[in-house]
Design a protein around this motif. Structure first.
Motif, PDB file in Angstrom:
ATOM      1  N   LEU A 304     -57.194  22.418  -0.474  1.00  0.00           N
ATOM      2  CA  LEU A 304     -58.437  21.702  -0.728  1.00  0.00           C
ATOM      3  C   LEU A 304     -59.614  22.394  -0.054  1.00  0.00           C
ATOM      4  CD1 LEU A 304     -59.748  19.216  -2.027  1.00  0.00           C
ATOM      5  CD2 LEU A 304     -59.280  17.960   0.074  1.00  0.00           C
ATOM      6  N   PHE A 334     -52.319  18.343  -6.069  1.00  0.00           N
ATOM      7  CA  PHE A 334     -53.407  17.643  -6.749  1.00  0.00           C
ATOM      8  C   PHE A 334     -53.725  18.400  -8.030  1.00  0.00           C
ATOM      9  CE2 PHE A 334     -55.327  20.550  -3.661  1.00  0.00           C
ATOM     10  CZ  PHE A 334     -56.228  21.263  -4.438  1.00  0.00           C
ATOM     11  N   VAL A 339     -60.025  17.876  -9.621  1.00  0.00           N
ATOM     12  CA  VAL A 339     -60.635  17.760  -8.300  1.00  0.00           C
ATOM     13  C   VAL A 339     -61.870  18.661  -8.205  1.00  0.00           C
ATOM     14  CG1 VAL A 339     -60.271  18.137  -5.830  1.00  0.00           C
ATOM     15  CG2 VAL A 339     -58.485  17.055  -7.194  1.00  0.00           C
ATOM     16  N   SER A 368     -53.639  10.579   4.178  1.00  0.00           N
ATOM     17  CA  SER A 368     -54.646  10.937   3.179  1.00  0.00           C
ATOM     18  C   SER A 368     -55.515  12.083   3.683  1.00  0.00           C
ATOM     19  CB  SER A 368     -55.529   9.729   2.830  1.00  0.00           C
ATOM     20  OG  SER A 368     -54.764   8.689   2.258  1.00  0.00           O
ATOM     21  N   TYR A 370     -59.397  13.666   3.314  1.00  0.00           N
ATOM     22  CA  TYR A 370     -60.732  13.123   3.031  1.00  0.00           C
ATOM     23  C   TYR A 370     -61.721  14.272   2.846  1.00  0.00           C
ATOM     24  CZ  TYR A 370     -59.055   8.511   4.456  1.00  0.00           C
ATOM     25  OH  TYR A 370     -58.382   7.328   4.548  1.00  0.00           O
ATOM     26  N   ALA A 416     -60.489  10.197  -8.762  1.00  0.00           N
ATOM     27  CA  ALA A 416     -59.953   9.754  -7.467  1.00  0.00           C
ATOM     28  C   ALA A 416     -58.844   8.731  -7.660  1.00  0.00           C
ATOM     29  CB  ALA A 416     -61.075   9.175  -6.611  1.00  0.00           C
ATOM     30  N   HIS A 419     -55.525  10.116  -8.824  1.00  0.00           N
ATOM     31  CA  HIS A 419     -54.718  10.688  -7.740  1.00  0.00           C
ATOM     32  C   HIS A 419     -54.229   9.621  -6.752  1.00  0.00           C
ATOM     33  CE1 HIS A 419     -56.574  14.400  -9.229  1.00  0.00           C
ATOM     34  NE2 HIS A 419     -55.654  15.074  -8.561  1.00  0.00           N
ATOM     35  N   GLY A 421     -56.293   7.744  -5.055  1.00  0.00           N
ATOM     36  CA  GLY A 421     -57.266   7.706  -3.963  1.00  0.00           C
ATOM     37  C   GLY A 421     -58.415   6.774  -4.258  1.00  0.00           C
ATOM     38  N   VAL A 437     -64.368  10.787  -0.420  1.00  0.00           N
ATOM     39  CA  VAL A 437     -63.240  10.720  -1.347  1.00  0.00           C
ATOM     40  C   VAL A 437     -61.951  10.826  -0.546  1.00  0.00           C
ATOM     41  CG1 VAL A 437     -62.076  11.808  -3.297  1.00  0.00           C
ATOM     42  CG2 VAL A 437     -64.575  11.715  -3.223  1.00  0.00           C
ATOM     43  N   LEU A 439     -57.827  11.256  -0.837  1.00  0.00           N
ATOM     44  CA  LEU A 439     -56.746  11.717  -1.715  1.00  0.00           C
ATOM     45  C   LEU A 439     -55.426  11.651  -0.948  1.00  0.00           C
ATOM     46  CD1 LEU A 439     -58.442  14.877  -3.277  1.00  0.00           C
ATOM     47  CD2 LEU A 439     -58.255  12.598  -4.292  1.00  0.00           C
ATOM     48  N   SER A 445     -48.033  12.284  -8.306  1.00  0.00           N
ATOM     49  CA  SER A 445     -48.794  11.876  -9.485  1.00  0.00           C
ATOM     50  C   SER A 445     -47.989  12.161 -10.743  1.00  0.00           C
ATOM     51  CB  SER A 445     -50.135  12.616  -9.530  1.00  0.00           C
ATOM     52  OG  SER A 445     -50.884  12.355  -8.357  1.00  0.00           O
TER      53      SER A 445
END
Length: 446
Positions: A304, A334, A339, A368, A370, A416, A419, A421, A437, A439, A445
């Motif tokens: 990410l 993800f 995203v 999670s 963020y 979001a 996923h 989130g 956000v 995730l 998923s």
């Protein structure tokens, strides 16, 4: 009264039903015990007291008729005393456990005293040995004679009855607990399925072979889920179809303008026309993005922070510098394209509406990851932005910006939720806003 009692009730249906069941069982046990003691045990004890009183009166008559020396000797053989022992008649401290042991004794002594003459009192001695002291007349004088009393004289099985009742009450409470757990399981499945629908997933159909009431709720939920899926598919197909069909004549219009406008024409008019065409193309792309939102994209492990850095470099190439503060985020699965679209929309909003103080930070908390996109803009509150999550909603500060459809934040919200989130807005320390956000790191998923 309802306002006072309602906060005292347990919050869960399971706890309330168990509490109600325990209360009903306890009330039934109290009523049964009251009936047992008052209408069964008490008459039996009083009949025994009548028989015992006749025996005591006969014994007193025998002692009174005997010669003085013989009477005193007979009383001595029975442990007769001229005075009562020091601790006779003293009651132990009250106790709920001793109540049932002493109830029948007290009833017996009270009934016995009622059926005996006033000059023949009785006393009960408690302690190491239970004894009943009776004052009889021996050689014209009083003598106290002790009669030992066994345990069954005042217990008579009541302890076993109480133990059995308590065991049955616990068994009933345990049975009710297991039954309620069985009833609550479909409700828990329904709650999990509702959360999946809220997160944008398609839940597995709930079973409809349980109790009638639960089965009706499950069937209604399955029908609602199916209707929502059909409506979502129809909406996505409609948006994608409309966007695709409009792009074809739009492309022809762009080509026709390029061929029809001669060289050397008004450059301002040409630039304006091309700008309008670009805005229409951007709007159509947003419709297609909202219609897709990445449902068919397969999640794959990714970095990410690397994705955020790549987008920040792209915006820097356009003259918009984002300050970065990456956190320690592990590689997790993800949808990379979705995203990236999510982050681009948030960063574009920060550029258009915030303009200054552009900042992106990432971190992990719990299970999670963020991402917070921040700016120092003014003119729109976090509460208003929460309302702009709805499709086709535009804020009052968007009037001066063309090319928008009100779908940007709706797309971010959908991605979001896809996923598992969430998207939240909150005021930034020192002024401005930050879009946060979340995730999940370990969510699989579909």
């Amino acid at each position: 009264m309802r306002r006072v009692l309602f906060p005292l009730l347990p919050r869960s249906l399971l706890a309330r039903n168990i509490a109600l069941l325990v209360a009903l069982v306890a009330l039934a046990q109290v009523c049964s015990l009251t009936v047992l003691l008052h209408y069964v045990q008490r008459p039996r004890i009083e009949r025994a007291a009548i028989i015992f009183a006749d025996y005591v009166k006969t014994l007193d008559g025998v002692f009174a008729a005997m010669p003085a020396d013989e009477g005193r000797a007979a009383a001595a053989r029975l442990g007769g005393q001229t005075q009562l022992p020091e601790h006779t008649g003293l009651e132990p401290s009250p106790s709920a456990i001793r109540f049932f042991r002493t109830y029948q004794r007290d009833v017996f002594v009270e009934a016995l005293q009622r059926y005996l003459p006033p000059d023949i009192p009785v006393r009960w001695q408690s302690g190491d040995g239970e004894r009943l002291w009776i004052r009889v007349h021996v050689a014209g004088g009083p003598r106290w004679i002790a009669l030992p009393m066994t345990e069954d004289a005042h217990a008579s099985g009541i302890a076993m009855t109480l133990a059995l009742s308590a065991g049955l009450a616990l068994l009933a409470a345990l049975t009710g607990y297991l039954i309620q757990l069985h009833i609550n399981r479909p409700l828990q499945d329904l709650a999990r399925a509702a959360r999946r629908v809220s997160a944008g997933d398609a839940p597995v159909a709930l079973p409809t072979d349980g109790p009638t009431e639960i089965a009706q709720v499950s069937r209604a939920f399955n029908q609602m889920t199916l209707a929502l899926q059909q409506a979502e598919a129809t909406r996505a197909l409609m948006l994608a179809g409309v966007s695709h069909d409009i792009r074809t004549p739009l492309t022809k219009l762009r080509l026709a303008m390029a061929m029809a406008i001669p060289r050397g024409a008004d450059d301002t008019f040409v630039a304006s026309a091309e700008g309008y065409l670009d805005q229409i193309d951007t709007i159509l792309q947003q419709f297609m993005d909202y219609a897709g939102s990445g449902e068919r994209e397969v999640p794959q492990p990714g970095d990410l922070n690397a994705l955020v850095g790549q987008l920040a470099a792209d915006f820097a190439g356009l003259g918009h510098e984002f300050e970065l503060l990456p956190g320690d985020i592990p590689v997790f699965a993800f949808r990379p394209v979705s995203v990236m679209r999510l982050l681009m929309n948030l960063m574009q909003n920060a550029v258009v509406y915030g303009r200054t103080g552009l900042f992106v930070r990432t971190w992990t908390e719990g299970d999670s990851a963020y991402v917070a996109v921040c700016d120092r803009g003014s003119g729109i509150s976090a509460e208003e932005l929460e309302q702009l999550k709805a499709p086709f909603s535009r804020g009052r500060n968007a009037r001066g910006h063309s090319g928008g459809t009100g779908l940007g934040l709706a797309i971010v919200e959908r991605i979001a939720r896809l996923h598992g989130g969430s998207l939240q807005f909150r005021p930034r320390d020192g002024g401005g806003l930050e879009a946060v956000v979340a995730l999940p790191l370990n969510r699989h998923s579909a």
